[in-house]
Design an enzyme around this catalytic site. Structure first.
Site: not given
Ligand code: IFM
Length: 464
Positions: A168, A367
């Site tokens: 990210e 994710e």
């Molecule tokens: O915890 C975070 C992660 O570090 C990055 N993506 C979103 C997750 C959940 O909020």
């Protein structure tokens, strides 16, 4: 009648976590301080229940048991990150031998248990020594990051299957330099844009170094995408959506996947005097020449927008939000713990867009998951009965499956996260894991969703 959802052979089924959120500290580990160690102490009031990075889920201590737990639920792949400040405590210079041993042990253990090793190099965790010099605002950090990446490729290259340069990459710029969520809590668009550009260049430098090594493994980057939806088809709403997409999605997707910043974005930033001051021709040429092998997409929520209702304060801070307002759609389905919308079709829309706009690049869901507050309320017979998580994952996988039937090049699905972990700002408020972490005892127990996911993996799909 039940319908069967089968996924291709060799589909990655796994989970994702990160160093800061899972490792924790043990005495003598010789880890250097990163911005989270610093800010969770110095700005402790900003962190839910004041929990710092020292009390996370103990992966540094428990990695062998944790990896056994991963293999117990049949995961075939596992993502974590390397902590830059653990490996190189000052960001540059001396390498910490304890960290070399730890990461070698972790990656070896994963391989021995039959899990593919996905390793990310930067998950929001700037070493404090470099942050004091300006972090990613400072061009020297690009060189430091490149050396750190090269060190990792040399030390662990034989043990890692897929490398990722950043998780990210928009977040350190946006949360740290625009929206006052992450340290250093700056609010300044131009500085945020410089940080983002320097991160992009760092990514390209790491890929360039990696290519020189001529290794068999692959390299990519992980992006979070919030697909944008306008309130209505009114031209003003459509324009608002176009601007939100330009600032928050195309700004990064196009530079990483097409090698160029969108022309329109440059025009707008020029008009408002918000272009980052330090962008060289050489950097732009490097960006143009950089190609990745595998793209990770993190998906949690859509971004709904509408035309602005009020004029922008001409003396206010320049923000992307000067061009659109967030839209609260009536009847939207909410995850009230996080205050975000649940919209499983978003994953399908992202998948189709990747195919349509960015070629047939191989990608995976890196994710996806749901964070729930007070999850202990769902414990029955010693197990968190997280049917809501099973439902959430099932629906997202159904939409992903549909996209794959339509030919998208998706290689896998990683759930966030493996064991309940510490989160930026929210610490342990919301739980995301397949394993519940008992904060008092440190015990990690499988939730109902973990049992379900094991079956999904073993059947390479599910029926509903
Ligand atoms: O915890 C975070 C992660 O570090 C990055 N993506 C979103 C997750 C959940 O909020």
């Amino acid at each position: 009648m039940k319908k069967e959802y089968k996924f291709p052979e060799n589909f990655f089924w796994g989970t994702a976590t990160s160093a800061v959120q899972s490792e924790g500290r043990v005495s003598g580990d010789q880890k250097g301080m990163d911005i989270w160690d610093y800010s969770s102490k110095e700005y402790n009031h900003r962190f839910y229940h004041g929990i710092t990075t020292e009390q996370v889920s103990g992966f540094y201590r428990d990695y062998r048991e944790d990896i056994k737990k991963a293999s117990d639920i049949s995961l075939n792949s596992f993502r974590t990150s390397i902590s830059w400040a653990r490996l190189i405590p000052n960001g540059v210079g001396e390498i910490n031998p304890e960290a070399i041993t730890f990461y070698k042990n972790v990656f070896t253990e994963l391989r021995e248990k039959g899990l593919s090793v996905f390793v990310n190099l930067y998950h929001f965790d700037m070493p404090m020594a470099l942050q004091k010099e300006g972090g990613f605002e400072n061009k020297n950090t690009i060189e430091a990051y490149k050396n750190y990446a090269e060190t990792c490729f040399d030390l662990f290259g034989d043990l890692v299957d897929y490398w990722f340069t950043f998780n990210e990459p928009m977040i350190p710029a946006e949360a740290g330099y625009l929206h006052d969520r992450h340290y250093p809590y700056v609010v300044d668009f131009k500085r945020a844009a410089q940080v983002l550009h320097n991160i992009v260049v760092s990514h390209c430098e790491a890929v360039r170094v990696f290519r020189k090594k001529k290794r068999n493994n692959q390299i990519g980057i992980i992006m979070d995408v919030l697909p944008v939806y306008p309130r209505s088809s009114h031209p003003a709403d459509m324009e608002a959506a176009r601007m939100a997409d330009l600032f928050y999605t195309r700004s990064l997707n196009e530079v990483i996947l097409k090698g160029e910043y969108p022309v329109e974005l440059i025009e707008i930033l020029t008009e408002y005097n918000q272009l980052p001051p330090q962008v060289s021709k050489e950097e732009l040429a490097l960006i143009k020449a950089t190609k990745i092998d595998l793209l990770g997409i993190n998906y949690y929520q859509p971004r709904r927008v509408k035309a602005k209702e009020c004029l922008v304060n001409p003396n206010g801070v320049f923000m992307p939000e000067n061009f659109f307002d967030p839209y609260i759609m009536p009847g939207r389905r909410m995850n009230t713990s996080r205050g975000i919308e649940i919209y499983p079709k978003g994953i399908y829309d992202i998948a189709i867009n990747i195919k349509k706009l960015y070629g047939d690049i191989p990608w995976f869901v890196s994710e996806n998951g749901i964070g729930i507050q007070d999850e202990e309320a769902f414990i029955r017979d010693g197990i968190v009965q997280d049917d809501y998580r099973i439902e959430f994952l099932t629906e997202h996988l159904q939409w992903l499956h549909k996209a794959m039937k339509e030919g998208v090049n998706c290689k896998g699905y990683h759930m966030w996260t493996f064991v309940d972990c510490w989160s930026w700002i929210n610490t342990f408020k919301n739980r995301y894991g397949f394993y519940r972490l008992n904060l008092e005892t440190g015990e990690k127990t499988l939730k109902k969703s973990g049992i379900w996911f094991k079956e999904v993996i073993e059947n390479n799909g599910f029926e509903v």
